[in-house]
Each structure stands twice: as structure tokens, then as C-alpha cells.
Design a protein around this motif. Structure first.
Motif, PDB file in Angstrom:
ATOM      1  N   ASN A  50      -7.631  20.668   8.199  1.00 34.62           N
ATOM      2  CA  ASN A  50      -8.112  21.308   6.980  1.00 34.62           C
ATOM      3  C   ASN A  50      -9.578  20.983   6.753  1.00 34.62           C
ATOM      4  O   ASN A  50     -10.045  19.906   7.123  1.00 34.62           O
ATOM      5  CB  ASN A  50      -7.274  20.857   5.780  1.00 34.62           C
ATOM      6  N   ARG A  51     -10.299  21.896   6.110  1.00 32.53           N
ATOM      7  CA  ARG A  51     -11.744  21.737   5.934  1.00 32.53           C
ATOM      8  C   ARG A  51     -12.160  21.539   4.485  1.00 32.53           C
ATOM      9  O   ARG A  51     -13.308  21.802   4.118  1.00 32.53           O
ATOM     10  CB  ARG A  51     -12.456  22.973   6.503  1.00 32.53           C
ATOM     11  N   MET A  52     -11.259  21.074   3.654  1.00 35.87           N
ATOM     12  CA  MET A  52     -11.626  20.830   2.263  1.00 35.87           C
ATOM     13  C   MET A  52     -12.526  19.606   2.161  1.00 35.87           C
ATOM     14  O   MET A  52     -12.342  18.632   2.909  1.00 35.87           O
ATOM     15  CB  MET A  52     -10.371  20.634   1.408  1.00 35.87           C
ATOM     16  N   PRO A  53     -13.477  19.603   1.247  1.00 28.80           N
ATOM     17  CA  PRO A  53     -14.417  18.476   1.167  1.00 28.80           C
ATOM     18  C   PRO A  53     -13.802  17.191   0.624  1.00 28.80           C
ATOM     19  O   PRO A  53     -14.270  16.102   0.951  1.00 28.80           O
ATOM     20  CB  PRO A  53     -15.520  18.995   0.243  1.00 28.80           C
ATOM     21  N   HIS A  54     -12.759  17.283  -0.206  1.00 25.59           N
ATOM     22  CA  HIS A  54     -12.156  16.098  -0.819  1.00 25.59           C
ATOM     23  C   HIS A  54     -10.710  15.991  -0.351  1.00 25.59           C
ATOM     24  O   HIS A  54      -9.875  16.837  -0.674  1.00 25.59           O
ATOM     25  CB  HIS A  54     -12.214  16.190  -2.342  1.00 25.59           C
ATOM     26  N   ARG A  55     -10.423  14.916   0.400  1.00 28.66           N
ATOM     27  CA  ARG A  55      -9.081  14.700   0.937  1.00 28.66           C
ATOM     28  C   ARG A  55      -8.667  13.257   0.669  1.00 28.66           C
ATOM     29  O   ARG A  55      -9.430  12.326   0.948  1.00 28.66           O
ATOM     30  CB  ARG A  55      -9.042  14.998   2.443  1.00 28.66           C
ATOM     31  N   TRP A  56      -7.455  13.093   0.154  1.00 27.59           N
ATOM     32  CA  TRP A  56      -6.937  11.775  -0.192  1.00 27.59           C
ATOM     33  C   TRP A  56      -5.660  11.485   0.581  1.00 27.59           C
ATOM     34  O   TRP A  56      -4.892  12.390   0.920  1.00 27.59           O
ATOM     35  CB  TRP A  56      -6.629  11.682  -1.686  1.00 27.59           C
ATOM     36  N   LEU A  57      -5.432  10.195   0.812  1.00 27.13           N
ATOM     37  CA  LEU A  57      -4.181   9.686   1.370  1.00 27.13           C
ATOM     38  C   LEU A  57      -3.615   8.698   0.366  1.00 27.13           C
ATOM     39  O   LEU A  57      -4.206   7.644   0.123  1.00 27.13           O
ATOM     40  CB  LEU A  57      -4.403   9.001   2.725  1.00 27.13           C
TER      41      LEU A  57
END
Length: 270
Positions: A50-57
Motif C-alpha cells: 500500500n502507498r498511503m503516507p501514514h501506516r500504523w502497526l
């Protein structure tokens, strides 16, 4: 007793993670937005494609100890923000996430209904939800093959059938996009009728029988149903009179006299 994180490091667990990684890559590659969340299972990167700027785990509270957080930070790929959050209480505003990935999250949490409702709350309209899990009877067969130990999940948790999960998603207003099944690729050493049955099921799953496969991946979209305002039945619109065209000389021209026709008497004396 083997925990779920330990089982995912075994050869069958690694094969399952490779299959799930491919499913997540295909499911999230064309999902656009700004904010994406993966809840649980840091052994794979569900948001890698995925190319979203904000990614969380996010790690559940059950595994939120310092040792578990340190191990997850070592296994997690670079570029993801780690945070501790309960599946039933996400620290995100309502309708703020464009994508949520739940790799075995519903199986490992104490209340899968609450976790699914919380994911529905945090997703924005037209947001995407991708979930993976294990077929219950195939997982129990693997446990019997390995001596009855809890190889897939810790004790006290149960598996969720894909048919059951589809009903939950429809009740919450999700629209199912795609469902895929995966097959296990390894068998434990030894002999017996259970191992022969597992081998036959693996061959049947490889030839295209979804019911005999071991894992599933479901993708759904949160839909927003529109409203249609209907007035009260006694409020009928007032009757409107149809316009009547006024008579005019241009609309009704006088009839011309034909040649040889006598004029009226009133005109003869003039």
C-alpha cells in the motif's frame, strides 16, 4: 505448550504467512487514502504493497508487555509506526482510517464482535477491511496431527468460520468484495489415518476445492446507505390549474370569402 507466535515460526506457519502476505499485497495495492492500520501479527507486513503516507502497526494489550513489544519491533519491517492498542478500543477518531488489516486478529482477541464493531467505527465511508483466518476444522485437524497441542492459537480462543464472519460483516453494513482460500503446504512426520486424510485434503485443495483448504482471506468495503426523504401522506401538493391560451386574431384568422360568394346584407347597403 506452543503459543501462536511460536507456531508461525514453524515451517507450516511460515508457509501460511507467505500465502497471507501475497493475499494482503493483492488486496491493499489499489486502496488509496491517507491512513492505514494493521492490528496484530507483526510477523508479516500487511500494508507493504500500500502507498498511503501514514501506516500504523498496533499490538493488542494481551501482547503489550515490554518483551513482546521489543520482539515485535525487531520483527516489524521498517517504516511502520508501532503503538499498543486494544482491538476493542482503537485510539483513532470515528471515520478516520481508510484501510484496516486484521491478520488473525479476531481469532486472537477475547471479543471478536467488539473488535469488528470498533473497526467499523474507525473506518471512513468506502473504507476497506481485510481479514485473514483459519478454517476451524482444518486447524483442529492440525492440532490432532501434532499431538493435540494448541499450535495455532492460545487456549481459551476459538476459530471463526468464513461463513460466520460474512454474516457479521453484512450485519454491520459491509459489502463483501472478495474471498480467497489458501492451502497448507506441509505435513508433520509420521503415519496414520489422520495424516493420510490431511494429505488427501491438501491435494483436493490444490485442485480447486475451497472447502478443503486451511486458510481464508476476506476483503470488504464499508458502505454508507443514502436516505430518501418522504413527506407525510396528508401533505398533498395543491392542485394547479392548467393555463388556458387566450383567443387572438392570429390564432383564429377570419375565413376568406371564396370567389363568387355574395357578401352579407349588412355590407351590401354600405
Amino acid at each position: 505448550m506452543m503459543a501462536a507466535s511460536d507456531w508461525f515460526r514453524t515451517p507450516p506457519g511460515q508457509a501460511l504467512l507467505r500465502w497471507e502476505q501475497a493475499q494482503f499485497d493483492a488486496a491493499v495495492a489499489d486502496v488509496f487514502g491517507y491512513h492505514a492500520l494493521q492490528l496484530g501479527l507483526p510477523e508479516i507486513d500487511a500494508l507493504a504493497a500500500n502507498r498511503m503516507p501514514h501506516r500504523w502497526l498496533a499490538l493488542p494489550d494481551a501482547a503489550g508487555t515490554a518483551q513482546a513489544a521489543q520482539a515485535a519491533a525487531q520483527d516489524a519491517p521498517a517504516g511502520r509506526i508501532l503503538l499498543a492498542a486494544s482491538p476493542a478500543a482503537l485510539p483513532f477518531a470515528e471515520g478516520s482510517l481508510d484501510l484496516i488489516a486484521l491478520p488473525h486478529t479476531l481469532e486472537l482477541c477475547g471479543d471478536p464482535h467488539a473488535a469488528l464493531r470498533e473497526a467499523h467505527r474507525a473506518l471512513m465511508h468506502e473504507g476497506r477491511l481485510v481479514i485473514t483466518g483459519l478454517v476451524p476444522w482444518r486447524a483442529r485437524l492440525w492440532q490432532r496431527l501434532h499431538g493435540g497441542g494448541p499450535l495455532y492459537l492460545p487456549p481459551g480462543h476459538e476459530f471463526i468460520a468464513p461463513q460466520r464472519l460474512r454474516d457479521w460483516l453484512r450485519l454491520l453494513g459491509f459489502e463483501l468484495c472478495e474471498q480467497r482460500y489458501g492451502n497448507d503446504s506441509g505435513l508433520p512426520p509420521g503415519a496414520g489415518w489422520l495424516r493420510q486424510l490431511a494429505a488427501r485434503l491438501a491435494r483436493a485443495g490444490a485442485t480447486g476445492w475451497p472447502i478443503t483448504r486451511a486458510a481464508w482471506c476476506i476483503s470488504a468495503i464499508k458502505r454508507a446507505h443514502g436516505m430518501r426523504l418522504i413527506g407525510a401522506a396528508w401533505k398533498t401538493p395543491a392542485a394547479r390549474l392548467a393555463p388556458v391560451p387566450a383567443a387572438s386574431r392570429a390564432a383564429n384568422p377570419p375565413a376568406r370569402r371564396q370567389r363568387g360568394q355574395s357578401a352579407p346584407r349588412s355590407q351590401k347597403g354600405q
